[in-house]
Design an enzyme around this catalytic site. Structure first.
Site, PDB file in Angstrom:
ATOM      1  N   GLY A 177      10.281  83.981 -31.023  1.00  0.00           N
ATOM      2  CA  GLY A 177       9.453  83.238 -30.076  1.00  0.00           C
ATOM      3  C   GLY A 177       9.788  81.760 -30.039  1.00  0.00           C
TER       4      GLY A 177
ATOM      5  N   GLU B 237       3.167  85.597 -27.270  1.00  0.00           N
ATOM      6  CA  GLU B 237       2.216  86.305 -28.133  1.00  0.00           C
ATOM      7  C   GLU B 237       2.993  86.722 -29.374  1.00  0.00           C
ATOM      8  OE1 GLU B 237      -0.909  86.387 -27.555  1.00  0.00           O
ATOM      9  OE2 GLU B 237      -0.847  85.614 -25.512  1.00  0.00           O
TER      10      GLU B 237
ATOM     11  N   CYS C 121       0.275  92.889 -34.782  1.00  0.00           N
ATOM     12  CA  CYS C 121       0.204  91.439 -34.995  1.00  0.00           C
ATOM     13  C   CYS C 121      -1.176  90.983 -35.451  1.00  0.00           C
ATOM     14  CB  CYS C 121       0.623  90.697 -33.734  1.00  0.00           C
ATOM     15  SG  CYS C 121      -0.345  91.128 -32.262  1.00  0.00           S
TER      16      CYS C 121
END
Length: 485
Positions: free
Chosen positions: A236, A253, A287
């Protein structure tokens, strides 16, 4: 299984194609190692073709009446309902999800599609006052154009649909790249559902490929204006960097290291149930999963005994068996990594209240306690069935421990005093936190996202409008402006 033979292709501009790359992605069943499919990777040229097709199709789609657009999502829900058993079997085979997990994923996928129907009608313009006489200010909400979506392996069907459906509903086109370990459930199956639902060709394209083949072409390409990425914080960070350099908006996310806080006045049996589910749902490959369980020292012994006893009842094995709670991790690399973390943490002095074995990709639960305050594992995300139990003395220490991580995605507080729980929750540096519940929740109209290294931006509900539309100011001078020269 038919899905794996039918959908093992690229899907570009409404056509199912064989990729033209020089190597294949092999799709394996993580439980028994069965080869499910072989997919030749898409090249940089095919990524370009997908984006160009999306760009061409998007203009007409954006001009389509939103009441007409939403019919696609109504049909998509019916298709999933009609094919639920087949999709369940695909989830079990490709990612080792249990039947319970598959049902959870499909339920949420349908809920997000239903919300997409409403999102098609959500964008509203505004008329804003002007200090200039005779001037009218109009603020329009418009689609961004084309959205790139990169989805993960843990909930591939849901998390592809979660970005794809809202982006389409709001008048955009999409290029989707599923994770290499779940190319069918996260990619081809999503394309098939929308194809059968009547989505016009070119609006959704699926490219199955790898960074080794295309580098950063998917996020550097000039066509997409927004990249929606779900995955690790390491990747990310790279996505965000490339997007910033190319003036794109990134919605990220990312990972988490959530904590369940059990206060001394909590319902212990209920807290045990919530903590077990929060850690071990889908083998801990979530997550929002609770890596850490923080327990007031006054109830530590009672909680820990019941917690370990409950975990011992979880069945590890074949995800196709309805009695199985914990199936395989997605691949051998993940299984090896989790086993290594356990070994290193025990060698560093932690106590194993329960030590799980590893057989192939099946990793049985491990419960660790007695960790040193500076133990690295307390601050990391463990993507597997390992939980850390940490005692605390008083609310302030609980808050300090919960915040002592670079992540901030989810969490939970268990207490007999709801407002006390809310006060503590407000002090936790996390995007989402739940009182007297688990840490794993996602609802279509509630803002979803994290703080710190857990991500940038929010998804769901009105946040989808923010993520996948842009604002345009058009002013009208009904009179005559005065100019100084």
């Amino acid at each position: 299984m038919s899905y794996f033979k039918e959908l093992a292709h690229q899907y570009i501009d409404g056509e199912w194609r064989t990729g033209s790359g020089s190597w294949d992605i092999i799709d394996f069943n993580p439980y028994d190692g069965e080869k499910l499919a072989s997919i030749t990777v898409a090249t940089v040229e095919e990524v370009d073709q997908a984006y160009r097709a999306a760009e061409r199709a998007q203009r007409e789609w954006a001009a389509t009446n939103p009441y007409t657009r939403r019919l696609v999502f109504e049909r998509a829900v019916r298709i999933i309902e009609d094919r639920e058993q087949e999709i369940t079997e695909a989830i079990i085979a490709e990612l080792g999800g249990t039947r319970l997990k598959a049902a959870f994923e499909l339920h949420l996928a349908k809920e997000f599609l239903r919300e997409a129907m409403q999102l098609a009608l959500r964008p509203e313009g505004r008329i804003i006052p002007s200090p200039v006489d005779g001037k009218e200010n109009r603020l329009y909400r418009l689609p961004v154009g084309v959205v790139g979506v990169i989805s993960p392996f843990n909930f591939p069907f849901l998390l592809s649909i979660k970005s794809v459906a809202p982006a389409l509903a709001l008048g955009n086109a999409v290029v989707l790249k599923p994770h290499q370990n779940t190319p069918i459930v996260g990619g081809g199956l999503v394309a098939r559902v929308f194809e059968e639902a009547g989505l016009p060709a070119g609006l959704l394209n699926v490219v199955i490929t790898d960074i080794a083949e295309i580098g950063d072409a998917l996020i550097e390409h000039p066509v997409p204006k927004v990249i929606s990425f779900t995955g690790s914080d390491t990747v990310g960070r790279h996505v965000a960097t490339v997007c910033a350099a190319n003036f794109k908006h990134a919605v990220l996310e990312l990972g988490g290291n959530s904590a369940v806080i059990v206060l001394e006045d909590a319902d212990i049996d209920y807290a045990v149930d919530a903590a077990v589910f929060s850690r071990f749902v889908h083998q801990g490959q979530v997550c929002m999963a609770a890596n850490r369980v923080l327990v007031d020292r006054r109830v530590e012994q009672e909680f820990t005994e019941k917690f370990v006893a409950k975990i011992k009842t979880l069945k590890v094995g074949d995800p196709a068996d309805p009695q199985t709670h914990i199936g395989p991790l997605i691949n051998s690399s993940q299984a090896d990594a989790v086993s290594k973390v356990v070994e290193q943490t025990i060698e560093a002095g932690a106590t194993a209240l329960l030590r799980g074995t590893t057989e192939g990709n099946l990793v049985a639960p491990t419960v660790l306690t007695g960790l040193a305050a500076d133990s690295p594992v307390l601050r990391e995300e463990i993507f597997g069935p390992v939980v850390l139990v940490v005692p605390f003395d008083g609310e302030d220490e609980a808050v300090r421990l919960a915040n002592d991580t670079p992540y901030g995605l989810s969490g939970a507080v268990h207490t007999g005093d709801i407002e006390r729980g809310v006060r503590i929750a407000q002090r936790i540096e996390t995007g989402m936190i739940h009182i007297n519940d688990g840490t794993v929740h996602d609802e279509p109209i509630v803002a979803f996202g994290g703080e710190k290294r857990s991500g940038l931006g929010r998804l769901n509900g009105d946040s989808m409008v923010e993520a996948f539309t842009t604002q345009k100011w058009i002013s009208i001078q009904h009179g005559r402006s005065g100019f100084p020269f």
